[in-house]
Design a protein around this motif. Structure first.
Motif, PDB file in Angstrom:
ATOM      1  N   GLY A   1       0.794  -1.222   0.000  1.00  0.00           N
ATOM      2  CA  GLY A   1       0.000   0.000   0.000  1.00  0.00           C
ATOM      3  C   GLY A   1       0.824   1.269   0.000  1.00  0.00           C
ATOM      4  N   LYS A   2       2.097   1.138  -0.340  1.00  0.00           N
ATOM      5  CA  LYS A   2       2.998   2.294  -0.393  1.00  0.00           C
ATOM      6  C   LYS A   2       4.370   1.827  -0.838  1.00  0.00           C
ATOM      7  CE  LYS A   2       4.167   1.795   4.499  1.00  0.00           C
ATOM      8  NZ  LYS A   2       4.295   2.493   5.785  1.00  0.00           N
ATOM      9  N   LEU A   3       5.234   2.755  -1.129  1.00  0.00           N
ATOM     10  CA  LEU A   3       6.632   2.495  -1.430  1.00  0.00           C
ATOM     11  C   LEU A   3       7.393   3.760  -1.039  1.00  0.00           C
ATOM     12  CD1 LEU A   3       8.274   0.166  -2.486  1.00  0.00           C
ATOM     13  CD2 LEU A   3       8.082   1.093  -4.783  1.00  0.00           C
ATOM     14  N   ASP A   4       8.351   3.612  -0.134  1.00  0.00           N
ATOM     15  CA  ASP A   4       8.973   4.789   0.468  1.00  0.00           C
ATOM     16  C   ASP A   4      10.405   5.042   0.033  1.00  0.00           C
ATOM     17  OD1 ASP A   4       6.760   5.474   2.406  1.00  0.00           O
ATOM     18  OD2 ASP A   4       7.226   3.442   3.085  1.00  0.00           O
ATOM     19  N   GLY A   5      11.128   4.009  -0.397  1.00  0.00           N
ATOM     20  CA  GLY A   5      12.532   4.227  -0.696  1.00  0.00           C
ATOM     21  C   GLY A   5      13.129   3.215  -1.636  1.00  0.00           C
ATOM     22  N   LEU A   6      14.245   3.591  -2.227  1.00  0.00           N
ATOM     23  CA  LEU A   6      15.007   2.714  -3.125  1.00  0.00           C
ATOM     24  C   LEU A   6      16.483   2.982  -2.943  1.00  0.00           C
ATOM     25  CD1 LEU A   6      15.557   0.889  -5.667  1.00  0.00           C
ATOM     26  CD2 LEU A   6      15.299   2.992  -7.027  1.00  0.00           C
ATOM     27  N   ILE A   7      17.259   1.909  -2.834  1.00  0.00           N
ATOM     28  CA  ILE A   7      18.706   1.994  -3.001  1.00  0.00           C
ATOM     29  C   ILE A   7      19.061   1.153  -4.217  1.00  0.00           C
ATOM     30  CG2 ILE A   7      20.962   1.421  -2.039  1.00  0.00           C
ATOM     31  CD1 ILE A   7      19.938   2.108   0.676  1.00  0.00           C
ATOM     32  N   ALA A   8      19.523   1.797  -5.266  1.00  0.00           N
ATOM     33  CA  ALA A   8      19.876   1.115  -6.516  1.00  0.00           C
ATOM     34  C   ALA A   8      21.355   0.774  -6.470  1.00  0.00           C
ATOM     35  CB  ALA A   8      19.557   2.003  -7.719  1.00  0.00           C
TER      36      ALA A   8
ATOM     37  N   SER B   1      12.334   8.651  -1.007  1.00  0.00           N
ATOM     38  CA  SER B   1      13.754   8.935  -1.200  1.00  0.00           C
ATOM     39  C   SER B   1      14.397   7.828  -2.017  1.00  0.00           C
ATOM     40  CB  SER B   1      14.465   9.060   0.155  1.00  0.00           C
ATOM     41  OG  SER B   1      15.847   9.309  -0.031  1.00  0.00           O
ATOM     42  N   ILE B   2      15.184   8.230  -3.008  1.00  0.00           N
ATOM     43  CA  ILE B   2      15.904   7.306  -3.875  1.00  0.00           C
ATOM     44  C   ILE B   2      17.393   7.596  -3.748  1.00  0.00           C
ATOM     45  CG2 ILE B   2      16.354   6.641  -6.271  1.00  0.00           C
ATOM     46  CD1 ILE B   2      13.419   7.326  -6.872  1.00  0.00           C
ATOM     47  N   ALA B   3      18.174   6.555  -3.452  1.00  0.00           N
ATOM     48  CA  ALA B   3      19.635   6.683  -3.397  1.00  0.00           C
ATOM     49  C   ALA B   3      20.230   5.703  -4.395  1.00  0.00           C
ATOM     50  CB  ALA B   3      20.150   6.394  -1.994  1.00  0.00           C
ATOM     51  N   MET B   4      21.078   6.188  -5.273  1.00  0.00           N
ATOM     52  CA  MET B   4      21.674   5.350  -6.312  1.00  0.00           C
ATOM     53  C   MET B   4      23.179   5.263  -6.080  1.00  0.00           C
ATOM     54  SD  MET B   4      19.345   6.643  -9.556  1.00  0.00           S
ATOM     55  CE  MET B   4      20.256   8.142  -9.843  1.00  0.00           C
ATOM     56  N   ILE B   5      23.720   4.051  -6.203  1.00  0.00           N
ATOM     57  CA  ILE B   5      25.144   3.848  -5.973  1.00  0.00           C
ATOM     58  C   ILE B   5      25.927   4.272  -7.211  1.00  0.00           C
ATOM     59  CG2 ILE B   5      26.968   2.245  -5.336  1.00  0.00           C
ATOM     60  CD1 ILE B   5      24.893   2.781  -3.148  1.00  0.00           C
ATOM     61  N   ALA B   6      26.665   5.341  -7.077  1.00  0.00           N
ATOM     62  CA  ALA B   6      27.571   5.808  -8.126  1.00  0.00           C
ATOM     63  C   ALA B   6      28.976   5.319  -7.765  1.00  0.00           C
ATOM     64  CB  ALA B   6      27.499   7.323  -8.263  1.00  0.00           C
ATOM     65  N   SER B   7      29.967   6.174  -7.839  1.00  0.00           N
ATOM     66  CA  SER B   7      31.333   5.798  -7.499  1.00  0.00           C
ATOM     67  C   SER B   7      32.202   7.040  -7.557  1.00  0.00           C
ATOM     68  CB  SER B   7      31.875   4.758  -8.494  1.00  0.00           C
ATOM     69  OG  SER B   7      33.256   4.538  -8.296  1.00  0.00           O
TER      70      SER B   7
ATOM     71  N   ALA C   1      23.342   4.872   3.837  1.00  0.00           N
ATOM     72  CA  ALA C   1      22.073   4.357   3.324  1.00  0.00           C
ATOM     73  C   ALA C   1      20.912   4.801   4.191  1.00  0.00           C
ATOM     74  CB  ALA C   1      22.128   2.827   3.252  1.00  0.00           C
ATOM     75  N   VAL C   2      21.042   4.634   5.508  1.00  0.00           N
ATOM     76  CA  VAL C   2      19.969   5.030   6.424  1.00  0.00           C
ATOM     77  C   VAL C   2      19.758   6.531   6.373  1.00  0.00           C
ATOM     78  CG1 VAL C   2      19.255   5.087   8.838  1.00  0.00           C
ATOM     79  CG2 VAL C   2      20.352   3.044   7.910  1.00  0.00           C
ATOM     80  N   PHE C   3      20.828   7.291   6.347  1.00  0.00           N
ATOM     81  CA  PHE C   3      20.729   8.745   6.305  1.00  0.00           C
ATOM     82  C   PHE C   3      19.941   9.221   5.084  1.00  0.00           C
ATOM     83  CE2 PHE C   3      22.786  12.681   4.598  1.00  0.00           C
ATOM     84  CZ  PHE C   3      22.267  13.581   5.518  1.00  0.00           C
ATOM     85  N   LEU C   4      20.271   8.697   3.912  1.00  0.00           N
ATOM     86  CA  LEU C   4      19.635   9.187   2.689  1.00  0.00           C
ATOM     87  C   LEU C   4      18.182   8.741   2.559  1.00  0.00           C
ATOM     88  CD1 LEU C   4      22.481   8.910   0.034  1.00  0.00           C
ATOM     89  CD2 LEU C   4      21.610  10.962   1.169  1.00  0.00           C
ATOM     90  N   ILE C   5      17.841   7.571   3.077  1.00  0.00           N
ATOM     91  CA  ILE C   5      16.458   7.109   2.988  1.00  0.00           C
ATOM     92  C   ILE C   5      15.583   7.754   4.062  1.00  0.00           C
ATOM     93  CG2 ILE C   5      14.954   5.077   3.155  1.00  0.00           C
ATOM     94  CD1 ILE C   5      16.527   5.269   0.539  1.00  0.00           C
ATOM     95  N   SER C   6      16.165   8.098   5.188  1.00  0.00           N
ATOM     96  CA  SER C   6      15.400   8.612   6.321  1.00  0.00           C
ATOM     97  C   SER C   6      15.140  10.109   6.216  1.00  0.00           C
ATOM     98  CB  SER C   6      16.146   8.330   7.628  1.00  0.00           C
ATOM     99  OG  SER C   6      17.265   9.203   7.767  1.00  0.00           O
ATOM    100  N   ASP C   7      14.327  10.600   7.145  1.00  0.00           N
ATOM    101  CA  ASP C   7      14.032  12.034   7.214  1.00  0.00           C
ATOM    102  C   ASP C   7      15.214  12.845   7.710  1.00  0.00           C
ATOM    103  OD1 ASP C   7      11.494  11.637   6.254  1.00  0.00           O
ATOM    104  OD2 ASP C   7      10.547  11.580   8.235  1.00  0.00           O
TER     105      ASP C   7
END
Length: 339
Positions: free
Chosen positions: A167-174, A222-228, A314-320
């Motif tokens: 019933g929702k989707l809150d975050g993504l780490i790619a 919040s979406i966080a994508m792994i770059a480099s 990861a937690v920092f970027l997905i969280s408030d």
């Protein structure tokens, strides 16, 4: 450089998180996607919408009175509640093992319900340890879905099915990606296209699928994508032109996604790791011992990182805790690219 780095002879492609084999047609795929949770249903607790952070334990009061024990219960109503993810549903691609699984475990510790997406038919043995811990110690749930991010119809189906069920989707780490070490003069179009198809288009389509669900539920996210760090520099002694270009593209995608989706309340950022010491990199050092000697000297801390040092990001970027941060790159490379 993400922890997926593997290489041997030039032109030898390493697809550590995603298979080069095409996935079956959707009817077969839909059945197969559910096979892991059907055979091994994860135990745990479902998220509850708008559930507040937990109260601080009673022990905290005593600890604060006499300072005999630590009183810093992070993520509770009294201690940095903005880091708490107890009502969040988060997807992590490339999380059957490695850096993706480490970040998934961190999200679980913060209270999130996590869905790991990966191309592997079965996740690694360590995945089951984390899944068991989520159910028995953390009061949440770790799920698994098999999917190759290049299979866009299948990817969209998986993301939507998760969104519908929760019933929702809150975050993504790619975090899914591949690596290849080959001189530019020897690269083939086929290898270059595969690199960009996985590392750029795969990330693009995953973020798009998740953003559509976030917009549908009107909750933001919040979406966080792994770059480099390799998206900003050319690594000395490491010949990866297509990989480095793909990671630069991920950083630019994040800026553009952030500008388009900000008014929906969706934040998009990247994490840019430096060299990460993993089992695969240790194997690489056996082939190139000079890299084990030289790589730590190329950053300001004089050492290599380990996957656990990216948990907090990861937690920092997905969280408030990062609620006013978007279109940014969180570079964690020991100062390598600042020299």
């Amino acid at each position: 450089m993400a922890s997926i780095l593997r290489t041997s002879a030039p032109r030898a492609i390493r697809t550590t998180l995603l298979s080069s084999r095409r996935t079956p047609a959707l009817p077969i795929l839909q059945t197969r996607l559910q096979s892991h949770d059907t055979r091994n249903p994860p135990r745990g607790n479902p998220p509850i919408a708008n559930r507040p952070p937990p109260d601080a334990p009673r022990e905290e009061a005593g600890a604060l009175r006499n300072n005999s024990k630590s009183g810093s219960y992070l993520g509770t109503t009294k201690r940095l509640p903005e880091f708490n993810l107890n009502d969040k549903v988060v997807l992590v691609t490339g999380a059957a093992r490695g850096l993706g699984l480490v970040q998934a475990e961190a999200l679980l510790e913060a209270g999130a319900t996590v869905y790991a997406l990966d191309r592997m038919p079965e996740p690694s043995a360590d995945f089951y340890r984390v899944q068991k811990r989520a159910a028995e110690e953390l009061g949440t749930t770790l799920h698994y879905r098999q999917i190759d991010v290049r299979d866009v119809p299948g990817l969209n189906e998986v993301v939507k099915s998760i969104s519908d069920s929760q019933g929702k989707l809150d975050g993504l780490i790619a975090a899914a990606g591949i690596q290849q070490e080959t001189p530019a003069l020897e690269y083939t179009a086929k290898d270059a296209n595969l690199m960009f198809e996985v590392n750029v288009t795969g990330v693009f389509m995953t973020a798009q699928a998740v953003a559509k669900e976030m917009i549908r539920w009107k909750r933001g996210g919040s979406i966080a994508m792994i770059a480099s760090m390799s998206g900003a520099v050319a690594n000395k002694g490491l010949i990866c032109p297509a990989y480095n270009a793909s990671k630069a593209a991920v950083m630019q995608l994040a800026r553009n996604f952030a500008s388009e989706w900000g008014h929906y309340g969706i934040r998009v950022n990247t994490i840019s790791p430096g060299y990460i010491k993993t089992a695969m990199v240790e194997a690489l050092f056996e082939q190139y011992p000079e890299r084990k000697r030289d790589w730590p000297t190329q950053n300001m801390l004089g050492k290599l990182s380990v996957p656990q040092q990216y948990r907090g990001a990861a937690v920092f970027l997905i969280s408030d805790a990062s609620s006013f941060m978007t279109a940014a790159d969180l570079r964690i490379d020991g100062g390598h690219s600042a020299w």
